[in-house]
Design an enzyme around this catalytic site. Structure first.
Site, PDB file in Angstrom:
ATOM      1  N   THR A   1       0.806  -1.203   0.000  1.00  0.00           N
ATOM      2  CA  THR A   1       0.000   0.000   0.000  1.00  0.00           C
ATOM      3  C   THR A   1       0.847   1.264   0.000  1.00  0.00           C
ATOM      4  OG1 THR A   1      -1.709  -1.161   1.181  1.00  0.00           O
ATOM      5  CG2 THR A   1      -1.538   1.190   1.614  1.00  0.00           C
TER       6      THR A   1
ATOM      7  N   GLY B   1       0.963  -3.471   5.233  1.00  0.00           N
ATOM      8  CA  GLY B   1       1.047  -4.854   5.693  1.00  0.00           C
ATOM      9  C   GLY B   1      -0.350  -5.428   5.842  1.00  0.00           C
TER      10      GLY B   1
ATOM     11  N   ARG C   1     -14.133  -7.628   1.676  1.00  0.00           N
ATOM     12  CA  ARG C   1     -13.139  -7.395   2.744  1.00  0.00           C
ATOM     13  C   ARG C   1     -12.626  -5.952   2.680  1.00  0.00           C
ATOM     14  NH1 ARG C   1      -7.433  -5.742   3.003  1.00  0.00           N
ATOM     15  NH2 ARG C   1      -6.503  -6.743   4.801  1.00  0.00           N
ATOM     16  N   VAL C   2     -12.582  -5.318   3.838  1.00  0.00           N
ATOM     17  CA  VAL C   2     -12.010  -3.970   3.926  1.00  0.00           C
ATOM     18  C   VAL C   2     -10.791  -4.054   4.836  1.00  0.00           C
ATOM     19  CG1 VAL C   2     -12.394  -1.629   4.767  1.00  0.00           C
ATOM     20  CG2 VAL C   2     -14.209  -2.811   3.513  1.00  0.00           C
ATOM     21  N   GLY C   3      -9.703  -3.448   4.396  1.00  0.00           N
ATOM     22  CA  GLY C   3      -8.476  -3.458   5.193  1.00  0.00           C
ATOM     23  C   GLY C   3      -8.369  -2.240   6.088  1.00  0.00           C
ATOM     24  N   ASP C   4      -7.167  -1.968   6.532  1.00  0.00           N
ATOM     25  CA  ASP C   4      -6.917  -0.854   7.442  1.00  0.00           C
ATOM     26  C   ASP C   4      -6.832   0.487   6.728  1.00  0.00           C
ATOM     27  OD1 ASP C   4      -4.546  -1.958   6.230  1.00  0.00           O
ATOM     28  OD2 ASP C   4      -3.380  -0.584   7.464  1.00  0.00           O
TER      29      ASP C   4
ATOM     30  N   GLY D   1      -3.678  -5.764   6.960  1.00  0.00           N
ATOM     31  CA  GLY D   1      -4.496  -4.739   7.597  1.00  0.00           C
ATOM     32  C   GLY D   1      -5.283  -5.187   8.809  1.00  0.00           C
TER      33      GLY D   1
HETATM   34  C1  SD4 Z   1      -4.586  -3.963   3.516  1.00  0.00           C
HETATM   35  N1  SD4 Z   1      -2.723  -2.781   4.454  1.00  0.00           N
HETATM   36  O1  SD4 Z   1      -5.541  -3.871   2.762  1.00  0.00           O
HETATM   37  C2  SD4 Z   1      -3.384  -3.093   3.233  1.00  0.00           C
HETATM   38  C3  SD4 Z   1      -2.572  -3.762   2.180  1.00  0.00           C
HETATM   39  C4  SD4 Z   1      -1.131  -3.732   2.345  1.00  0.00           C
HETATM   40  O2  SD4 Z   1       0.669  -5.123   2.321  1.00  0.00           O
HETATM   41  O3  SD4 Z   1      -0.528  -2.834   2.861  1.00  0.00           O
HETATM   42  N2  SD4 Z   1      -0.535  -4.825   1.944  1.00  0.00           N
HETATM   43  O4  SD4 Z   1      -4.544  -4.749   4.457  1.00  0.00           O
END
Ligand code: SD4
Length: 301
Positions: free
Chosen positions: A161, A213, A189-192, A215
């Site tokens: 990201t 990383g 799915r929703v990440g951070d 999320g």
């Molecule tokens: C997520 N943090 O959607 C984001 C993706 C990311 O390494 O950073 N991937 O979880």
């Protein structure tokens, strides 16, 4: 006039995002405009399979985008699971400036984007579709740590990201975060990254933080908010990131060997720090100083 202005971004492609943001800052623009410009650059980068229009899809083959933007005074906006709209960071900014809300998701986010001048565009690239078809052969959801590779400029296939934090010449802070999320995630799915406090947090009194990383770990720990609060308590940006990583590990020690979590922070005084659970995380810094204008720092643990 640019004394103090700086911009930091996650990963090697942060170099390009910083260059776009620096154009804004060096023209006297605001930190908010700068982070939006940097995030837009990353969203347009056709070499990046984890952000914007070249992103990898979910397990059903659908590309869904998450983004957020925040100013030091607490204004913020976000979109999640947005489909077929280019530049989710700008939609997030429109949510902030043109709606009474902070976050819009899915179809509602798309409707809002269309009502505010964005156009519907199919974004999934042929290469992303092919990668998905290849993935379907095993259909294993197993996020990669990406720790073996030491990332360098031009190493265009590194993933993750874009988180970008900036301070302008007037000392104003802002940040943005944009992603296609974890490749092959479940649909919906929703990440951070679009969650204020998880993937991004900015407080003019203290500083700014962003994350990359897996999320789920950031959401569990309100991680970017945690980094900012640790700075408020007196930790340097680097120590705050390290302490937040410790928190992640303490909470789920069994996951910490196989997942990557990375934090990047910018203090109100301009200090920058980062820390990651595993080696391989780098960030890019542009402060207009002498010598190379973009410096990649390895921030592996
Ligand atoms: C997520 N943090 O959607 C984001 C993706 C990311 O390494 O950073 N991937 O979880």
């Amino acid at each position: 006039p640019l004394k103090g202005a700086r911009v930091v971004s996650t990963w090697d492609f942060g170099v390009g995002a910083n260059a776009a943001a620096w154009k804004v800052l060096s023209g006297g623009g605001s930190a908010l405009d700068a982070v939006e410009a940097g995030a837009r650059w990353a969203e347009s980068d056709l070499c990046n399979p984890t952000v914007g229009r070249c992103g990898n899809p979910d397990r059903d083959g659908v590309l869904t985008l998450d983004a957020s933007i925040m100013a030091g005074d607490g204004r913020c906006g976000a979109v999640a699971a947005l489909e077929d709209i280019d530049h989710p960071v700008s939609v997030a900014r429109a949510v902030m400036e043109k709606s009474p809300h902070v976050m819009l998701v899915g179809e509602g986010a798309q409707q809002f984007a269309l009502a505010n001048g964005f156009r519907k565009t199919p974004l999934l690239t042929d290469s992303a579709r092919q990668a998905w078809q290849e993935w379907l052969k095993t259909s294993q959801y197993a996020p990669q740590i990406n720790a073996e590779r030491r990332l360098r400029p031009g190493d265009s296939h590194n993933h993750d990201t874009l988180g970008i934090l900036a301070m302008d010449a007037q000392g104003r802070l802002a940040g943005a975060c944009t992603t296609s999320g974890m490749a092959w995630k479940m649909h919906g799915r929703v990440g951070d990254s679009p969650i204020i406090g998880a993937g991004l947090y900015v407080d003019q009194e203290v500083g700014a933080a962003t994350a990359s990383g897996v999320g789920e770990e950031m959401i569990r720990n309100a991680a970017s908010f945690l980094v900012v609060e640790l700075m408020r308590q007196g930790h340097s940006p680097a120590d705050a990131c390290r302490e937040a990583i410790d928190r992640v590990v303490r909470k789920r020690p069994e996951d910490s060997k196989r997942l990557q979590v990375c934090f990047l922070a910018l203090g109100r005084d301009g200090r920058v720090g980062a820390f990651a659970l595993h080696r391989g995380f780098v960030y890019a810094l542009q402060d207009g100083g002498p010598g190379p204008h973009d410096v990649l720092h390895d921030a592996g643990s």
